[in-house]
Enzyme design. Structure first.
Site, short mmCIF file in Angstrom:
data_model
loop_
_atom_site.label_atom_id
_atom_site.label_comp_id
_atom_site.label_asym_id
_atom_site.label_seq_id
_atom_site.Cartn_x
_atom_site.Cartn_y
_atom_site.Cartn_z
N ASP A 84 -8.25 -2.55 13.93
CA ASP A 84 -8.89 -1.96 12.76
C ASP A 84 -9.69 -2.91 11.88
O ASP A 84 -10.88 -2.72 11.64
CB ASP A 84 -7.84 -1.23 11.91
CG ASP A 84 -6.57 -2.06 11.68
OD1 ASP A 84 -6.49 -3.21 12.15
OD2 ASP A 84 -5.65 -1.55 11.01
N GLU A 143 2.82 8.48 9.63
CA GLU A 143 2.45 7.19 10.21
C GLU A 143 1.54 7.37 11.42
O GLU A 143 0.56 6.64 11.57
CB GLU A 143 3.71 6.43 10.59
CG GLU A 143 3.49 5.08 11.25
CD GLU A 143 3.01 4.00 10.28
OE1 GLU A 143 2.83 2.86 10.73
OE2 GLU A 143 2.80 4.30 9.09
N GLU A 155 -3.98 3.34 3.08
CA GLU A 155 -5.32 3.50 3.65
C GLU A 155 -6.02 4.80 3.26
O GLU A 155 -7.25 4.81 3.09
CB GLU A 155 -5.25 3.38 5.18
CG GLU A 155 -4.98 1.98 5.68
CD GLU A 155 -3.53 1.57 5.60
OE1 GLU A 155 -3.24 0.37 5.73
OE2 GLU A 155 -2.67 2.46 5.39
#
Length: 507
Positions: free
Chosen positions: A264, A372, A406
């Site tokens: 990422d 998650e 995030e």
């Protein structure tokens, strides 16, 4: 156990959930100010619990008031909290952390396991540099003793000097897992895309601040293998590359392409490094643009039951896999930052689609918090989630939540780029859900199941990044404009590292 003052504050702020006063702008500003104050209060609760039961260890275990040293044993939560305390103008906490920083022995650790070059860079080095930048810049008046501020940079240099032996390899690709007391490593033969490609911002900035170019050269040499990937098959689409790199040769070992954890922040840093110094690092911009255009063309995917949603799939040796993670929720914000900086409306539009979709992972659960991990593969839906998949467009494959930031991060970018009030409301809803579900005893803890009312139990860890990211983004989206905020016009004075530490740009 709950803290009554916070409960009262949130009850009061419930009145601000719907703006009815006129003029609307003034009412929204008043509402945002109250919300920002509530986030600051949550920060203080988290800090007080950590300070009482865990400091100077790394992380608080709030359920039983113990601690861990999972990140080097140098007080990870304190360093991660520094830049957030600064932007909140919490002088008391800032001075507590500044008094602690000179006492850290970065040349030695009591931790017997390996430490991560990547984690240490983004948390400690990034946290120190951001604290220095902010206290030397837009928040300079918060601390009277300038010697304390100068010590931050001295300690950052000492830390990098301790870590830099990791790059002493045949290729310059560093070892990630280090035994720093003996200057050893775990003898890995490969390093990962993110753990190799998420060092350039912090190490280059240290060089720019100290005038010693060694740190920048080390990180940029390692990055060079990622910018020019070999062999050619490891780049199945322009800009999108595999996951594992051989330490001895710099050659990629696979063509597993993903924006999920492990890969990422490599993509995240391509555009952020360009923002940091546009005149020097245009190659990073070009690599990000190639990766972004390939992502839109080849990885964008909509669930069969919710074609209005857009996620990003995984490409693995010729096959596509339809799953993603909470970690990947930063991607909308990354596209929005790039779109604003590069003047690309198509990137902004795609980024907003991603923000909307990851926001839906919050809206769809019993707690109002996203899971998650999740999937939208119609061929693998568990029997007990068929109805959920039909309505939500995804099903949960890992139901826990470990205080990740995030999704709120991307919502923050959406508000800063568009100015649309709904994103402030979305971030507030997420904060309220996190506060009401994860607050336990002396602090905040990850939970076991986001789709069970109350969260289904606690993992008993107040992650250091809860200070650095969740609380910072939740606060900044409600706070007034400032030099360190993301700017709508793309002309940014600061850029956030992947741990949400604001780094002063040089261009």
């Amino acid at each position: 156990m709950r803290v009554p003052s916070l409960s009262l504050s949130l009850a009061t702020l419930a009145l601000a959930g719907h703006v009815s006063a006129t003029p609307v702008r003034r009412a929204q500003d008043d509402q945002a100010s109250q919300r920002a104050a509530a986030v600051k209060q949550a920060f203080q609760i988290a800090w007080d619990g950590y300070k009482q039961y865990a400091f100077p260890h790394d992380q608080l275990h709030p359920v039983d008031n113990t601690y861990d040293d999972g990140y080097d044993g140098w007080g990870a939560s304190a360093i991660d909290a520094l830049s957030t305390a600064i932007v909140m103008r919490n002088a008391e906490v800032v001075n507590e952390i500044l008094d602690y920083i000179p006492t850290i022995n970065f040349r030695n650790t009591t931790v017997t396991s390996t430490i991560s070059l990547f984690e240490t860079t983004i948390r400690y080095l990034g946290g120190l540099l951001a604290g220095y930048d902010l206290l030397k810049g837009p928040v300079a008046g918060l601390v009277n003793d300038t010697q304390k501020v100068d010590t931050i940079l001295t300690q950052a240099k000492t830390l990098a000097d301790t870590l830099k032996y990791a790059f002493d390899t045949p290729s310059g690709i560093p070892y990630n897992n280090l035994y720093i007391n003996s200057k050893g490593n775990d003898n890995s033969t490969t390093n990962g895309l993110a753990t190799t490609g998420t060092l350039i911002l912090e190490w280059t900035h240290l060089s720019d601040l100290t005038g010693d170019d060694e740190y920048a050269k080390l990180a940029q040499k390692a990055e060079s293998y990622l910018l020019n990937p070999q062999p050619a098959w490891a780049q199945p689409f322009p800009g999108l590359v595999g996951t594992n790199i051989a330490i001895d040769t710099g050659l990629f070992q696979d063509d597993l392409v993903t924006w999920n954890g492990g890969d990422d922040s490599f993509y995240e840093y391509l555009i952020k490094f360009f923002v940091y110094s546009p005149s020097r690092f245009s190659e990073y911009r070009d690599r990000w643009v190639a990766a972004a255009e390939s992502t839109i063309a080849h990885l964008a995917s909509s669930p069969s039951t919710r074609p209005d949603l857009t996620f990003v799939s995984v490409y693995n040796n010729g096959t596509y896999q339809l799953y993603s993670e909470h970690l990947t929720g930063f991607i909308g914000g990354n596209f929005l930052l790039a779109g604003s900086v590069l003047g690309r409306q198509d990137f902004i539009d795609f980024g907003l689609k991603l923000v909307d979709s990851w926001h839906d992972t919050y809206n769809s659960t019993a707690t109002g918090i996203g899971p998650e991990e999740f999937s939208w593969d119609p061929n693998s839906v568990p029997a007990d989630q068929e109805s959920f998949f039909k309505q939500a467009g995804f099903y949960i494959t890992a139901s826990n939540y470990v205080l990740r930031p995030e999704v709120i991060e991307s919502i923050y970018y959406a508000y800063r780029i568009t100015g649309d009030q709904k994103y402030r409301d979305w971030a507030w809803d997420a904060f309220v859900a996190i506060n009401s579900t994860t607050h336990v005893r002396s602090g905040y803890s990850g939970i076991e199941n986001v789709n069970v009312a109350g969260g289904g139990g606690y993992d008993n860890v107040q992650e250091s990044f809860f200070f650095a990211e969740v609380l910072k983004y939740s606060y900044l989206i409600q706070a007034d404009d400032a030099e360190f905020q993301v700017q709508k016009n793309g002309k940014n004075s600061f850029v956030f590292n992947t741990e949400a530490h604001p780094i002063k740009v040089v261009g």
